[in-house]
Write a protein that holds these residues in place. Structure first.
Motif, short mmCIF file in Angstrom:
data_model
loop_
_atom_site.label_atom_id
_atom_site.label_comp_id
_atom_site.label_asym_id
_atom_site.label_seq_id
_atom_site.Cartn_x
_atom_site.Cartn_y
_atom_site.Cartn_z
N LEU A 10 -5.71 -3.82 -1.54
CA LEU A 10 -6.51 -3.92 -0.29
C LEU A 10 -7.46 -5.19 -0.11
O LEU A 10 -8.19 -5.40 0.75
CB LEU A 10 -7.47 -2.27 -0.90
CG LEU A 10 -6.71 -1.18 0.18
CD1 LEU A 10 -7.58 -0.37 -0.20
CD2 LEU A 10 -7.16 -1.68 1.41
N LEU A 64 1.22 -1.68 -0.34
CA LEU A 64 0.25 -0.28 -0.07
C LEU A 64 0.96 1.20 -0.13
O LEU A 64 1.02 2.35 -1.28
CB LEU A 64 -0.81 0.64 1.48
CG LEU A 64 -1.82 -1.39 1.07
CD1 LEU A 64 -2.68 -1.31 2.82
CD2 LEU A 64 -2.74 -0.64 -0.13
N SER A 73 1.13 4.32 -2.46
CA SER A 73 1.25 5.59 -2.58
C SER A 73 2.38 6.82 -3.31
O SER A 73 1.63 7.71 -3.97
CB SER A 73 0.67 5.93 -0.65
OG SER A 73 1.50 5.55 -0.63
N ILE A 106 -2.71 -0.45 -5.24
CA ILE A 106 -2.79 0.52 -4.21
C ILE A 106 -4.20 -0.58 -3.82
O ILE A 106 -4.70 -1.53 -2.53
CB ILE A 106 -3.69 1.37 -3.37
CG1 ILE A 106 -2.13 2.44 -3.39
CG2 ILE A 106 -4.03 1.62 -1.97
CD1 ILE A 106 -2.18 3.53 -3.33
#
Length: 295
Positions: A266, A250, A254, A262
């Motif tokens: 998730l 993650l 970013s 990302i």
């Protein structure tokens, strides 16, 4: 006259309806959020663009604001099936790194939670003094305390798996304490009086009455605890600048604006949490069946 129960109508159909609604809303927002970039690119190129072209391009952007579902599925397929599990680009590899800290923190949180619950139930002073502190401990945001835990432990030479596991422990012990306190106190007063008339010792009352009565509460708490333990492990990877784990995935996404990466991480985390909760649920069913409780 009521109709016969149907597994499809009562269980599967409601879930499919919610999923369909989510997908419809998701697709609408893919167009809405990604369209400004498409229009801007067309304006710079001096191109007149139609709505159908906007829709087509919003679902094929390399770095979209909101990825389309098929882009996430493609990324998950590429990083789980097409990559070797030992590759640092494999989500399976990163999921295992996070899972190891999750399970270690969950195990420590379970033991700590059960021990604290037993102490609170059997000692009035512990109940009055410790329980408020247990509740107050969860008012501190984990994002604020995680960096402090990582820095302090690194300063004394503890790094790697243990700091992340401790953060998971910090989160996971709380629902177990609360659930077990409720479960250990759940036996009816008449049953406790009956044990007293049998001249049962405190340990006999605990193992023959309180502990069996607390099992439904324990496993319900474990389902919450193992999911939140995974969250703790992911959060623990963020302040360390870790290079492996779902949290690291993650973080790197970013840094470089890789929104598809990302979202894939998730979804991998969500799937892992669902799997862990399902395993605890199956253990719950097996334990209650062995105790003679009908589903």
């Amino acid at each position: 006259m009521t109709s016969a129960p149907s597994a499809f109508r009562d269980r599967i159909l409601p879930v499919l309806t919610v999923i369909l609604a989510i997908l419809v809303i998701w697709h609408v927002f893919v167009i809405y959020l990604n369209a400004p970039f498409v229009r801007d690119q067309a304006a710079r190129a001096g191109e007149t663009i139609t709505f159908s072209q906007i829709v087509e391009r919003t679902f094929a952007q390399e770095r979209p604001v909101l990825p389309a579902p098929h882009q996430i599925v493609a990324e998950l397929w590429d990083t789980t099936i097409n990559k070797a599990v030992t590759s640092k680009r494999s989500l399976v590899y990163h999921a295992w790194i996070t899972l190891s800290a999750t399970l270690m923190g969950f195990a420590m949180g379970t033991v700590l939670g059960i021990v604290l619950a037993i102490a609170i139930v059997h000692n009035r002073a512990m109940d009055k003094s410790l329980m408020p502190w247990v509740i107050a401990s969860q008012t501190i945001p984990i994002l604020a305390i995680a960096p402090m835990i990582i820095v302090v432990l690194n300063s004394i030479g503890i790094s790697g798996l243990m700091p992340k596991a401790l953060i998971s422990t910090y989160l996971s012990f709380f629902p177990i304490v609360v659930g077990m306190v409720k479960g250990l106190r759940s036996p009816d007063i008449l049953l406790l009086d009956l044990m007293h008339t049998y001249n049962a010792s405190q340990s006999q009352t605990f193992w023959k009455l309180r502990w069996p009565a607390s099992m439904p509460y324990l496993f319900t708490s474990l389902k919450v605890a193992i999911a939140i333990s995974l969250v703790g492990a992911i959060v623990g990877e963020l302040p360390t600048g870790a290079v492996a784990g779902l949290g690291a995935r993650l973080l790197s996404g970013s840094y470089y604006g890789q929104t598809i990466q990302i979202w894939a991480a998730l979804f991998m985390a969500a799937g892992l949490a669902a799997l862990l909760v399902s395993i605890v649920g199956m253990a719950h069913t097996r334990v209650l069946a062995r105790m003679g409780v009908k589903p």
